[in-house]
Design a protein around this motif. Structure first.
Motif, PDB file in Angstrom:
ATOM      1  N   ARG A  28      56.487  58.353   3.961  1.00  0.00           N
ATOM      2  CA  ARG A  28      56.010  56.745   3.306  1.00  0.00           C
ATOM      3  C   ARG A  28      56.445  55.966   4.005  1.00  0.00           C
ATOM      4  NH1 ARG A  28      56.816  57.042  -2.219  1.00  0.00           N
ATOM      5  NH2 ARG A  28      57.313  55.253  -2.432  1.00  0.00           N
ATOM      6  N   PHE A  29      55.028  56.369   4.541  1.00  0.00           N
ATOM      7  CA  PHE A  29      55.404  54.631   5.307  1.00  0.00           C
ATOM      8  C   PHE A  29      54.019  53.174   4.614  1.00  0.00           C
ATOM      9  CE2 PHE A  29      54.072  56.225   9.600  1.00  0.00           C
ATOM     10  CZ  PHE A  29      55.369  57.349   9.723  1.00  0.00           C
ATOM     11  N   PRO A  30      54.449  52.124   4.981  1.00  0.00           N
ATOM     12  CA  PRO A  30      55.153  51.595   5.966  1.00  0.00           C
ATOM     13  C   PRO A  30      56.501  51.180   5.899  1.00  0.00           C
ATOM     14  CG  PRO A  30      54.264  49.706   4.999  1.00  0.00           C
ATOM     15  CD  PRO A  30      54.444  50.527   4.434  1.00  0.00           C
ATOM     16  N   GLY A  31      57.697  52.262   4.576  1.00  0.00           N
ATOM     17  CA  GLY A  31      58.710  51.387   4.262  1.00  0.00           C
ATOM     18  C   GLY A  31      60.012  52.599   5.541  1.00  0.00           C
ATOM     19  N   THR A  32      60.166  53.699   5.241  1.00  0.00           N
ATOM     20  CA  THR A  32      60.267  54.299   6.336  1.00  0.00           C
ATOM     21  C   THR A  32      60.563  53.410   7.830  1.00  0.00           C
ATOM     22  OG1 THR A  32      59.911  56.560   4.782  1.00  0.00           O
ATOM     23  CG2 THR A  32      60.821  56.609   7.191  1.00  0.00           C
ATOM     24  N   ILE A  33      59.350  53.631   8.562  1.00  0.00           N
ATOM     25  CA  ILE A  33      59.450  52.454   9.189  1.00  0.00           C
ATOM     26  C   ILE A  33      60.492  51.232   9.379  1.00  0.00           C
ATOM     27  CG2 ILE A  33      58.256  51.512  11.456  1.00  0.00           C
ATOM     28  CD1 ILE A  33      57.887  54.487  11.399  1.00  0.00           C
ATOM     29  N   GLN A  34      59.751  50.089   8.519  1.00  0.00           N
ATOM     30  CA  GLN A  34      61.401  49.208   8.148  1.00  0.00           C
ATOM     31  C   GLN A  34      62.587  49.386   8.024  1.00  0.00           C
ATOM     32  OE1 GLN A  34      59.290  47.868   4.171  1.00  0.00           O
ATOM     33  NE2 GLN A  34      57.559  46.634   6.055  1.00  0.00           N
ATOM     34  N   ALA A  35      62.471  50.820   7.594  1.00  0.00           N
ATOM     35  CA  ALA A  35      64.137  51.494   7.357  1.00  0.00           C
ATOM     36  C   ALA A  35      64.870  51.223   8.596  1.00  0.00           C
ATOM     37  CB  ALA A  35      64.534  52.431   6.558  1.00  0.00           C
ATOM     38  N   ILE A  36      63.854  52.157   9.807  1.00  0.00           N
ATOM     39  CA  ILE A  36      64.627  52.370  10.816  1.00  0.00           C
ATOM     40  C   ILE A  36      64.801  51.394  11.843  1.00  0.00           C
ATOM     41  CG2 ILE A  36      62.991  53.659  13.403  1.00  0.00           C
ATOM     42  CD1 ILE A  36      61.693  55.767  11.112  1.00  0.00           C
ATOM     43  N   PHE A  37      63.826  49.994  11.487  1.00  0.00           N
ATOM     44  CA  PHE A  37      63.811  49.448  12.377  1.00  0.00           C
ATOM     45  C   PHE A  37      64.613  47.914  11.829  1.00  0.00           C
ATOM     46  CE2 PHE A  37      59.749  50.414  14.221  1.00  0.00           C
ATOM     47  CZ  PHE A  37      59.647  50.210  15.722  1.00  0.00           C
ATOM     48  N   HIS A  38      65.113  47.479  10.832  1.00  0.00           N
ATOM     49  CA  HIS A  38      66.183  47.625  10.592  1.00  0.00           C
ATOM     50  C   HIS A  38      67.743  48.081  10.424  1.00  0.00           C
ATOM     51  CE1 HIS A  38      68.215  44.699   7.354  1.00  0.00           C
ATOM     52  NE2 HIS A  38      69.202  45.617   6.587  1.00  0.00           N
ATOM     53  N   ALA A  39      68.003  49.399  10.176  1.00  0.00           N
ATOM     54  CA  ALA A  39      69.116  49.948  10.775  1.00  0.00           C
ATOM     55  C   ALA A  39      69.045  49.936  12.175  1.00  0.00           C
ATOM     56  CB  ALA A  39      68.560  51.338  11.070  1.00  0.00           C
ATOM     57  N   ILE A  40      68.417  50.274  13.614  1.00  0.00           N
ATOM     58  CA  ILE A  40      68.732  50.020  14.243  1.00  0.00           C
ATOM     59  C   ILE A  40      68.454  48.100  14.995  1.00  0.00           C
ATOM     60  CG2 ILE A  40      67.153  50.359  16.509  1.00  0.00           C
ATOM     61  CD1 ILE A  40      66.304  53.270  15.550  1.00  0.00           C
ATOM     62  N   PHE A  41      67.786  47.079  15.161  1.00  0.00           N
ATOM     63  CA  PHE A  41      67.792  45.955  14.941  1.00  0.00           C
ATOM     64  C   PHE A  41      68.202  45.476  14.878  1.00  0.00           C
ATOM     65  CE2 PHE A  41      64.938  48.681  17.294  1.00  0.00           C
ATOM     66  CZ  PHE A  41      64.651  48.622  19.030  1.00  0.00           C
ATOM     67  N   SER A  42      69.183  45.521  12.963  1.00  0.00           N
ATOM     68  CA  SER A  42      69.888  44.126  12.472  1.00  0.00           C
ATOM     69  C   SER A  42      70.990  43.685  13.263  1.00  0.00           C
ATOM     70  CB  SER A  42      69.784  44.672  11.158  1.00  0.00           C
ATOM     71  OG  SER A  42      71.192  45.699  11.219  1.00  0.00           O
ATOM     72  N   SER A  43      71.276  42.734  12.332  1.00  0.00           N
ATOM     73  CA  SER A  43      72.285  41.606  12.794  1.00  0.00           C
ATOM     74  C   SER A  43      73.122  42.391  12.920  1.00  0.00           C
ATOM     75  CB  SER A  43      71.921  40.342  12.637  1.00  0.00           C
ATOM     76  OG  SER A  43      72.433  40.604  10.859  1.00  0.00           O
ATOM     77  N   ASP A  44      73.242  43.438  11.708  1.00  0.00           N
ATOM     78  CA  ASP A  44      74.767  43.619  11.463  1.00  0.00           C
ATOM     79  C   ASP A  44      75.731  44.804  12.525  1.00  0.00           C
ATOM     80  OD1 ASP A  44      74.602  44.205   8.694  1.00  0.00           O
ATOM     81  OD2 ASP A  44      72.714  44.834   9.086  1.00  0.00           O
ATOM     82  N   ASP A  45      74.895  44.983  14.113  1.00  0.00           N
ATOM     83  CA  ASP A  45      75.622  45.715  15.053  1.00  0.00           C
ATOM     84  C   ASP A  45      76.604  46.990  14.494  1.00  0.00           C
ATOM     85  OD1 ASP A  45      75.051  45.597  17.818  1.00  0.00           O
ATOM     86  OD2 ASP A  45      76.731  43.894  17.711  1.00  0.00           O
ATOM     87  N   ASN A  46      75.680  47.821  13.935  1.00  0.00           N
ATOM     88  CA  ASN A  46      77.031  49.040  13.937  1.00  0.00           C
ATOM     89  C   ASN A  46      76.209  50.100  14.089  1.00  0.00           C
ATOM     90  OD1 ASN A  46      77.715  51.320  11.469  1.00  0.00           O
ATOM     91  ND2 ASN A  46      78.694  49.895  11.428  1.00  0.00           N
ATOM     92  N   THR A  47      77.416  51.198  15.344  1.00  0.00           N
ATOM     93  CA  THR A  47      76.517  51.682  15.837  1.00  0.00           C
ATOM     94  C   THR A  47      76.396  53.285  14.811  1.00  0.00           C
ATOM     95  OG1 THR A  47      78.859  52.475  15.988  1.00  0.00           O
ATOM     96  CG2 THR A  47      78.108  50.999  18.248  1.00  0.00           C
TER      97      THR A  47
END
Length: 220
Positions: A28-47
């Motif tokens: 499911r592109f691009p939704g899954t790619i967006q989810a990956i980048f949001h999880a890793i690089f968002s401002s939540d900063d949660n490991t």
């Protein structure tokens, strides 16, 4: 107009865990790619959220249909390189267990991408130097994944005569830079001449450095 806020971190971590187990989600592109980048690089900063994003990236690299991966693999390569450089974990020390685990996952994903979409890693002339530069400072827990990525990258370049000349120089430059940090005695112990490395000596260095050196002797 109603503004929607992101779900709680714990909910997103569980959702990403489910997505990582789904081959359908990997397509499911691009939704899954967006989810990956949001999880890793968002401002939540949660490991935990960042690691879940890395796990989903690994699943996509392994399970996404080849045409989709060919189209979007470059984004995954760049994202995983940002993880290996510590851009996703600015608040953590480099040797923090969470940071090491994320880098190890990113190296493993890069190795998979080397095998499944070599076009994207072959065109990145900085990649050999970046990975070789990581050898000296990488923690033991992530080193086997780094070595796996380097071996897969070497196979990418060795398999393509068309790109051999272009890809050889960045790799040799990285090796020569590494060799400058070794003493004459260390080079002699590895059966290599001191001074500037030629192509044959550089190839011998890579073999010994990655696969023959004692695990506890240096960070290689």
């Amino acid at each position: 107009l109603t503004l929607r806020s992101a779900a709680a971190v714990g909910v997103r971590v569980r959702a990403l865990s489910y997505l990582s187990k789904s081959k359908a989600a990997a397509a499911r592109f691009p939704g899954t790619i967006q989810a990956i980048f949001h999880a890793i690089f968002s401002s939540d900063d949660n490991t935990k959220l960042q690691q879940a994003g890395c796990d989903l990236a690994a699943s996509v690299a392994l399970n996404a249909p080849a045409p989709l991966l060919l189209a979007a693999g470059g984004h995954l390569v760049s994202g995983m390189l940002r993880v290996t450089r510590g851009e996703a974990m600015a608040a953590l020390k480099r040797d923090a267990p969470e940071a090491v685990l994320m880098r190890s996952s990113a190296y493993a994903t890069l190795a998979t991408l080397c095998k499944r979409c070599p076009e994207h890693v072959r065109s990145d002339t900085r990649l050999p130097a970046d990975l070789f530069d990581a050898i000296e400072r990488e923690q033991i827990a992530a080193r086997s994944s780094l070595q796996e990525a380097l071996a897969a990258l070497a196979n990418v370049h060795a398999a393509s005569q068309e790109h051999a000349a272009a890809s050889r120089e960045p790799m040799l430059a990285a090796l020569r830079s590494l060799a400058e940090g070794l003493s004459g005695a260390e080079l002699a112990a590895m059966g290599l001449p001191s001074g500037q490395l030629g192509e044959a000596a550089a190839a011998a260095l890579v073999t010994r450095w990655l696969f023959m050196a004692p695990r506890g002797s240096r960070a290689y």
